[in-house]
Design a protein around this motif. Structure first.
Motif, mmCIF file in Angstrom:
data_model
loop_
_atom_site.group_PDB
_atom_site.id
_atom_site.type_symbol
_atom_site.label_atom_id
_atom_site.label_comp_id
_atom_site.label_asym_id
_atom_site.label_seq_id
_atom_site.Cartn_x
_atom_site.Cartn_y
_atom_site.Cartn_z
ATOM 1 N N UNK A 1 1.118 2.916 -1.307
ATOM 2 C CA UNK A 1 1.642 2.461 0.096
ATOM 3 C C UNK A 1 0.980 0.905 0.282
ATOM 4 N N UNK A 2 -0.224 0.732 -0.303
ATOM 5 C CA UNK A 2 -0.711 -0.544 -0.052
ATOM 6 C C UNK A 2 -0.044 -1.638 -0.820
ATOM 7 N N UNK A 3 0.439 -1.235 -2.195
ATOM 8 C CA UNK A 3 1.259 -2.053 -2.922
ATOM 9 C C UNK A 3 2.571 -2.479 -2.306
ATOM 10 N N UNK A 4 3.176 -1.438 -1.393
ATOM 11 C CA UNK A 4 4.348 -1.580 -0.674
ATOM 12 C C UNK A 4 4.054 -2.436 0.777
ATOM 13 N N UNK B 1 0.971 -3.896 1.648
ATOM 14 C CA UNK B 1 0.322 -5.097 1.899
ATOM 15 C C UNK B 1 0.781 -6.115 0.835
ATOM 16 N N UNK B 2 1.249 -5.566 -0.439
ATOM 17 C CA UNK B 2 1.947 -6.308 -1.565
ATOM 18 C C UNK B 2 3.114 -6.844 -1.027
ATOM 19 N N UNK B 3 4.177 -5.948 -0.711
ATOM 20 C CA UNK B 3 5.647 -6.358 -0.427
ATOM 21 C C UNK B 3 5.573 -6.814 1.066
ATOM 22 N N UNK B 4 5.100 -6.026 2.115
ATOM 23 C CA UNK B 4 5.130 -6.385 3.407
ATOM 24 C C UNK B 4 4.344 -7.748 3.810
ATOM 25 N N UNK B 5 3.206 -7.821 3.367
ATOM 26 C CA UNK B 5 2.290 -8.846 3.803
ATOM 27 C C UNK B 5 2.524 -9.826 2.637
ATOM 28 N N UNK B 6 2.913 -9.768 1.588
ATOM 29 C CA UNK B 6 2.913 -10.779 0.737
ATOM 30 C C UNK B 6 2.048 -11.175 -0.340
ATOM 31 N N UNK B 7 0.770 -10.170 -0.421
ATOM 32 C CA UNK B 7 -0.220 -10.345 -1.345
ATOM 33 C C UNK B 7 0.475 -10.462 -2.660
ATOM 34 N N UNK C 1 16.047 4.636 4.742
ATOM 35 C CA UNK C 1 16.544 3.183 5.275
ATOM 36 C C UNK C 1 15.676 2.755 6.283
ATOM 37 N N UNK C 2 14.983 1.732 6.390
ATOM 38 C CA UNK C 2 13.911 1.442 7.602
ATOM 39 C C UNK C 2 14.537 1.441 8.706
ATOM 40 N N UNK C 3 15.724 1.212 9.046
ATOM 41 C CA UNK C 3 16.349 1.392 10.354
ATOM 42 C C UNK C 3 16.425 2.826 10.673
ATOM 43 N N UNK D 1 8.746 -4.033 2.752
ATOM 44 C CA UNK D 1 8.249 -2.917 2.292
ATOM 45 C C UNK D 1 9.028 -1.873 1.599
ATOM 46 N N UNK D 2 10.313 -1.877 1.917
ATOM 47 C CA UNK D 2 11.152 -0.618 1.430
ATOM 48 C C UNK D 2 11.697 -1.345 0.030
ATOM 49 N N UNK D 3 11.857 -2.726 0.010
ATOM 50 C CA UNK D 3 12.345 -3.159 -1.234
ATOM 51 C C UNK D 3 11.054 -3.148 -2.288
ATOM 52 N N UNK D 4 9.904 -3.291 -2.058
ATOM 53 C CA UNK D 4 8.892 -3.265 -2.848
ATOM 54 C C UNK D 4 8.532 -1.898 -3.205
ATOM 55 N N UNK D 5 8.754 -0.562 -2.419
ATOM 56 C CA UNK D 5 8.779 0.598 -2.565
ATOM 57 C C UNK D 5 9.717 0.773 -4.042
ATOM 58 N N UNK D 6 10.887 0.541 -3.909
ATOM 59 C CA UNK D 6 12.053 0.827 -4.659
ATOM 60 C C UNK D 6 11.742 0.017 -5.885
#
Length: 212
Positions: free
Chosen positions: A102-105, A107-113, A140-142, A168-173
């Motif tokens: 979750x954090x990797x998606x 905070x990493x993907x969503x927040x850009x760390x 799908x996030x929508x 976030x979704x892109x990073x999860x995948x």
């Protein structure tokens, strides 16, 4: 006594994690496997206090993205040391509602760390610990956010804009495609099919775990 196993359910808002956890619980009960549940952020008294800080929309000052990141891992560190590891050592299984993915998606993907920052904090707090299996419910996030909105009030993170959730979704995948211990289930399918896929995945994991 053998060490327990750590099963994690992951996914975005509205993916159906709660009902998925019920499916897993029923399978473990049928198999006579003793288990406990956890959630992140949270899971211990101190970790729950940190959860409130992260989720609350009522802060009198803006919570920085750096503070959010550190609070997430502080909560996870408390949960790991005081609940997850002792439970596994006692031979019980743990079902986790979210974990480090979750954090990797978010905070990493969503927040850009960047990966280097994330990996440094992960190593300090988790010291290489990983779930035995993660079931990622892909939605799908929508669609997911519309389901979450239908449930009622949204927390601070759920109120973010759609472009945040797309990242976030892109990073999860991306992360799921890189890790063989992460099993992706299409959460947009009819609920019965989603639950069947989860049940099959968990049953196969248990069969392999008991052989190993």
């Amino acid at each position: 006594m053998s060490t327990g196993k750590f099963i994690v359910i992951e996914g975005m808002e509205g993916a159906g994690k709660s009902s998925a956890i019920t499916v897993i619980e029923n399978i473990l009960i049928e198999q006579g496997i003793d288990y406990v549940n956890t959630r992140e952020p949270g899971g211990t008294p101190l970790a729950e206090a940190l959860r409130d800080m992260v989720k609350s929309v009522d802060h009198q000052e803006k919570l920085t993205v750096e503070t959010e990141l550190l609070l997430m891992y502080a909560s996870r560190s408390q949960l790991l040391a005081n609940k997850i590891l002792p439970t596994l050592a006692a031979g019980k299984w743990v079902i986790g509602d979210r974990h480090d993915l979750s954090s990797r998606a978010y905070q990493g993907g969503g927040r850009g760390f960047d990966e280097a920052t994330m990996n440094t904090i992960r190593e300090i707090t988790l010291k290489g610990f990983c779930p035995d299996i993660t079931i990622y419910l892909d939605i799908d996030p929508h669609i997911g956010l519309s389901r979450a909105q239908a449930r009622g009030d949204l927390d601070r993170i759920e109120l973010e804009k759609m472009d945040f959730f797309m990242r976030v979704h892109d990073k999860y995948r991306e992360l799921a495609a890189q890790d063989t211990t992460i099993i992706t289930v299409d959460a947009a399918q009819p609920m019965l099919k989603v639950h069947q896929d989860i049940a099959t995945t968990v049953s196969e994991f248990i069969a392999k775990a008991t052989v190993d």
